[in-house]
Scaffold this motif. Structure first.
Motif, PDB file in Angstrom:
ATOM      1  N   HIS A  69      25.212  51.269 -11.783  1.00 18.58           N
ATOM      2  CA  HIS A  69      25.347  52.006 -10.594  1.00 18.58           C
ATOM      3  C   HIS A  69      24.420  51.552  -9.403  1.00 18.58           C
ATOM      4  CE1 HIS A  69      27.978  55.984 -12.100  1.00 18.58           C
ATOM      5  NE2 HIS A  69      28.259  54.615 -12.405  1.00 18.58           N
ATOM      6  N   ASP A  70      23.101  51.375  -9.836  1.00 20.31           N
ATOM      7  CA  ASP A  70      22.058  50.860  -8.699  1.00 20.31           C
ATOM      8  C   ASP A  70      22.673  49.542  -8.079  1.00 20.31           C
ATOM      9  OD1 ASP A  70      19.446  51.038  -7.490  1.00 20.31           O
ATOM     10  OD2 ASP A  70      19.033  49.346  -8.815  1.00 20.31           O
ATOM     11  N   ASP A  71      22.804  48.694  -9.108  1.00 21.61           N
ATOM     12  CA  ASP A  71      23.346  47.165  -8.572  1.00 21.61           C
ATOM     13  C   ASP A  71      24.529  47.313  -7.512  1.00 21.61           C
ATOM     14  OD1 ASP A  71      21.335  45.935  -9.857  1.00 21.61           O
ATOM     15  OD2 ASP A  71      22.325  45.407 -11.794  1.00 21.61           O
ATOM     16  N   ILE A  73      25.120  50.057  -5.682  1.00 25.12           N
ATOM     17  CA  ILE A  73      24.479  50.544  -4.445  1.00 25.12           C
ATOM     18  C   ILE A  73      23.583  49.582  -3.769  1.00 25.12           C
ATOM     19  CG2 ILE A  73      22.815  52.466  -3.906  1.00 25.12           C
ATOM     20  CD1 ILE A  73      23.884  54.021  -6.282  1.00 25.12           C
ATOM     21  N   ASP A  74      22.854  48.737  -4.331  1.00 19.46           N
ATOM     22  CA  ASP A  74      22.108  47.750  -3.677  1.00 19.46           C
ATOM     23  C   ASP A  74      22.788  46.317  -3.543  1.00 19.46           C
ATOM     24  OD1 ASP A  74      19.726  49.732  -3.999  1.00 19.46           O
ATOM     25  OD2 ASP A  74      18.979  48.875  -5.474  1.00 19.46           O
ATOM     26  N   ASN A  75      23.960  46.490  -3.900  1.00 20.07           N
ATOM     27  CA  ASN A  75      24.761  45.213  -3.839  1.00 20.07           C
ATOM     28  C   ASN A  75      23.886  43.999  -4.806  1.00 20.07           C
ATOM     29  OD1 ASN A  75      26.903  43.430  -3.299  1.00 20.07           O
ATOM     30  ND2 ASN A  75      26.121  43.106  -1.126  1.00 20.07           N
ATOM     31  N   VAL A  78      22.304  39.731  -9.497  1.00 20.59           N
ATOM     32  CA  VAL A  78      21.586  39.126 -10.609  1.00 20.59           C
ATOM     33  C   VAL A  78      20.821  40.403 -11.302  1.00 20.59           C
ATOM     34  CG1 VAL A  78      20.175  37.363 -11.507  1.00 20.59           C
ATOM     35  CG2 VAL A  78      21.331  37.005  -9.459  1.00 20.59           C
ATOM     36  N   ARG A  79      20.939  40.415 -12.532  1.00 27.02           N
ATOM     37  CA  ARG A  79      20.376  41.263 -13.375  1.00 27.02           C
ATOM     38  C   ARG A  79      20.151  40.827 -14.643  1.00 27.02           C
ATOM     39  NH1 ARG A  79      17.425  45.910 -12.957  1.00 27.02           N
ATOM     40  NH2 ARG A  79      19.018  46.656 -11.256  1.00 27.02           N
ATOM     41  N   ARG A  80      18.924  41.002 -15.422  1.00 29.08           N
ATOM     42  CA  ARG A  80      18.477  40.544 -16.643  1.00 29.08           C
ATOM     43  C   ARG A  80      18.875  39.082 -16.754  1.00 29.08           C
ATOM     44  NH1 ARG A  80      19.958  46.063 -19.938  1.00 29.08           N
ATOM     45  NH2 ARG A  80      18.373  47.547 -19.012  1.00 29.08           N
ATOM     46  N   GLY A 130      16.426  60.764  -7.108  1.00 32.31           N
ATOM     47  CA  GLY A 130      15.541  59.828  -6.597  1.00 32.31           C
ATOM     48  C   GLY A 130      16.515  58.654  -6.186  1.00 32.31           C
ATOM     49  N   GLU A 131      17.459  58.287  -6.551  1.00 35.23           N
ATOM     50  CA  GLU A 131      18.536  57.267  -6.079  1.00 35.23           C
ATOM     51  C   GLU A 131      18.679  57.815  -4.751  1.00 35.23           C
ATOM     52  OE1 GLU A 131      18.504  54.431  -7.363  1.00 35.23           O
ATOM     53  OE2 GLU A 131      20.465  53.347  -6.910  1.00 35.23           O
ATOM     54  N   LEU A 132      19.381  58.966  -4.586  1.00 33.98           N
ATOM     55  CA  LEU A 132      19.669  59.507  -3.332  1.00 33.98           C
ATOM     56  C   LEU A 132      18.454  59.354  -2.277  1.00 33.98           C
ATOM     57  CD1 LEU A 132      22.231  61.091  -2.064  1.00 33.98           C
ATOM     58  CD2 LEU A 132      20.822  63.169  -2.573  1.00 33.98           C
ATOM     59  N   HIS A 154      10.933  60.302  -9.234  1.00 28.60           N
ATOM     60  CA  HIS A 154      12.440  60.767  -9.612  1.00 28.60           C
ATOM     61  C   HIS A 154      13.018  59.490 -10.098  1.00 28.60           C
ATOM     62  CE1 HIS A 154      12.036  64.626  -6.822  1.00 28.60           C
ATOM     63  NE2 HIS A 154      11.482  64.672  -7.856  1.00 28.60           N
ATOM     64  N   LYS A 155      13.169  58.583  -9.067  1.00 28.79           N
ATOM     65  CA  LYS A 155      13.876  57.326  -9.473  1.00 28.79           C
ATOM     66  C   LYS A 155      13.669  56.601 -10.954  1.00 28.79           C
ATOM     67  CE  LYS A 155      13.671  53.452  -7.376  1.00 28.79           C
ATOM     68  NZ  LYS A 155      13.672  52.219  -6.431  1.00 28.79           N
ATOM     69  N   THR A 156      12.492  56.440 -11.106  1.00 33.70           N
ATOM     70  CA  THR A 156      11.949  55.881 -12.223  1.00 33.70           C
ATOM     71  C   THR A 156      11.202  56.511 -13.366  1.00 33.70           C
ATOM     72  OG1 THR A 156      11.917  53.923 -10.725  1.00 33.70           O
ATOM     73  CG2 THR A 156      10.839  53.699 -13.046  1.00 33.70           C
ATOM     74  N   GLY A 206      14.406  37.639 -13.504  1.00 33.99           N
ATOM     75  CA  GLY A 206      15.658  38.011 -14.093  1.00 33.99           C
ATOM     76  C   GLY A 206      16.596  38.675 -13.219  1.00 33.99           C
ATOM     77  N   LYS A 207      16.221  38.922 -11.704  1.00 32.00           N
ATOM     78  CA  LYS A 207      16.873  39.454 -10.799  1.00 32.00           C
ATOM     79  C   LYS A 207      16.330  39.029  -9.558  1.00 32.00           C
ATOM     80  CE  LYS A 207      14.067  43.547 -10.598  1.00 32.00           C
ATOM     81  NZ  LYS A 207      13.460  45.036 -10.693  1.00 32.00           N
ATOM     82  N   ALA A 208      17.185  39.095  -8.380  1.00 35.03           N
ATOM     83  CA  ALA A 208      16.783  38.455  -7.111  1.00 35.03           C
ATOM     84  C   ALA A 208      15.258  38.879  -6.673  1.00 35.03           C
ATOM     85  CB  ALA A 208      17.486  38.727  -5.973  1.00 35.03           C
ATOM     86  N   GLY A 216      16.350  47.346   2.564  1.00 38.64           N
ATOM     87  CA  GLY A 216      15.774  48.399   3.468  1.00 38.64           C
ATOM     88  C   GLY A 216      14.750  49.348   2.702  1.00 38.64           C
ATOM     89  N   LYS A 217      14.299  49.080   1.714  1.00 38.94           N
ATOM     90  CA  LYS A 217      13.185  49.585   0.903  1.00 38.94           C
ATOM     91  C   LYS A 217      11.754  49.211   1.419  1.00 38.94           C
ATOM     92  CE  LYS A 217      16.122  49.584  -3.156  1.00 38.94           C
ATOM     93  NZ  LYS A 217      16.521  49.504  -4.422  1.00 38.94           N
ATOM     94  N   THR A 218      11.158  50.160   2.047  1.00 41.80           N
ATOM     95  CA  THR A 218       9.788  49.928   2.529  1.00 41.80           C
ATOM     96  C   THR A 218       8.927  50.347   1.331  1.00 41.80           C
ATOM     97  OG1 THR A 218      10.671  50.763   4.714  1.00 41.80           O
ATOM     98  CG2 THR A 218       8.305  50.019   4.582  1.00 41.80           C
TER      99      THR A 218
END
Ligand code: FPP
Ligand code: MG
Length: 300
Positions: A69-71, A73-75, A78-80, A130-132, A154-156, A206-208, A216-218
């Motif tokens: 789901h996170d990928d 949401i974050d568009n 690449v993963r793993r 946390g994702e919200l 929360h998220k992690t 293994g990801k960008a 948008g993640k500060t």
């Protein structure tokens, strides 16, 4: 340890077989297992038993479902080290597969001791919140480090903390010591993750790489950097927020991180969480101290 992780993988494969669904089967070979940090943590605490293996399989399924789901949401494409499921099969399939993995995990945990199912279901609630919070913070440049820390807790940290607490319960203890340790380990883990996004490259991760600011993640390094910068530098940093950066822009950010010693400052915060985790451990918990050390030293 490898043998036990192998058992977790075959338990997950058994869960997939239980689904008995040919459409699902067309996707399952594209799934890959990651570092399995949460399983390693559970095995470091809980006794060698079928119940421990099942707990690991459930936690890994939840973790993987949340990343599917996170990928979306974050568009993230690449993963793993491979194309993400959303990149390969589209957002609709990634969301439905996440729902299926999570629902299967939910069913399996409901068959275990109710203390475990309560801890795990409550932690999934936290990671969803946390994702919200992450998405909400990403709407503008966030300068509030307390909000960032709350969000990553929360998220992690929630799932890492719950894994440790449940493992403590399987060991026949109350689980409080392990919950406190897992909370700090989880927060430290995500801060390191956010640091590696800036310092490491895609091949190793293994990801960008360098994608947080664009999404948008500060994260903590950017919050600290902004606090230290002069006005003209702040303006330039703000102009990069949520933009596609070229290598010159990335180098500028990295040079400013160097100039203001940001990486060291963030590592200091991580090390404080590390010490907090170590402080609750007893003499016989040396394997948990080692997990914390490996995590602090990790490069991906
Ligand atoms: C990765 O963060 C995301 C998480 C740790 C949690 C995601 C949680 C959800 C989507 C809600 C729960 C959903 C289910 C199905 C249980 P990141 O984007 O900072 O890390 P990354 O760089 O690895 O993508
Ligand atoms: Mg992400």
């Amino acid at each position: 340890m490898e043998d036990r992780l192998g058992l977790v993988k075959s338990t997950i494969k058994g869960y997939f077989d239980d689904l008995n669904n040919p459409i699902f089967d067309t996707f399952r070979d594209s799934f890959s297992f990651g570092k399995m940090l949460r399983s390693k943590l559970i095995f470091a605490i809980a006794p060698d038993s079928t119940l421990s293996v099942r707990l690991c399989a459930i936690v890994e399924l939840i973790h993987f479902a949340s990343l599917l789901h996170d990928d979306v949401i974050d568009n993230s494409l690449v993963r793993r080290g491979k194309a993400s499921i959303n990149a390969k099969y589209g957002n609709k399939n990634a969301i439905m597969l996440g729902d299926i993995l999570y629902s299967k995990a939910f069913y399996e945990i409901s068959c275990m001791d109710s203390r475990l199912s309560q801890i795990i279901s409550n932690c999934v609630l936290k990671l969803s919140l946390g994702e919200l919070e992450d998405v909400s913070l990403g709407e503008s440049f966030n300068l509030d480090s307390a909000k960032y820390l709350q969000m990553i807790e929360h998220k992690t940290a929630a799932l890492i903390e719950a894994s440790a607490e449940c493992a403590g319960i399987l060991k026949g203890e109350k689980g409080d010591k392990y919950r406190i340790y897992g909370n700090s380990l989880g927060i430290a883990f995500q801060i390191i993750d956010d640091l590696l996004d800036i310092t490491q490259d895609e091949k190793i991760l293994g990801k960008a790489a360098f994608s947080d600011f664009k999404e948008g993640k500060t994260t903590l390094p950017y919050i600290y950097l902004y606090q230290k910068m002069q006005e003209n530098e702040r303006e330039q940093l703000l102009s990069y927020f949520k933009q596609d950066l070229d290598s010159k822009d990335k180098d500028w950010i990295k040079a400013k991180m160097d100039k203001y010693n940001i990486i060291e400052q963030v590592k200091e915060v991580v090390s404080n969480y590390g010490n907090k985790a170590l402080n609750v451990l007893d003499y016989e918990d040396s394997n948990l101290a080692l997990i914390m050390k490996d995590m602090l030293d990790r490069e991906f």
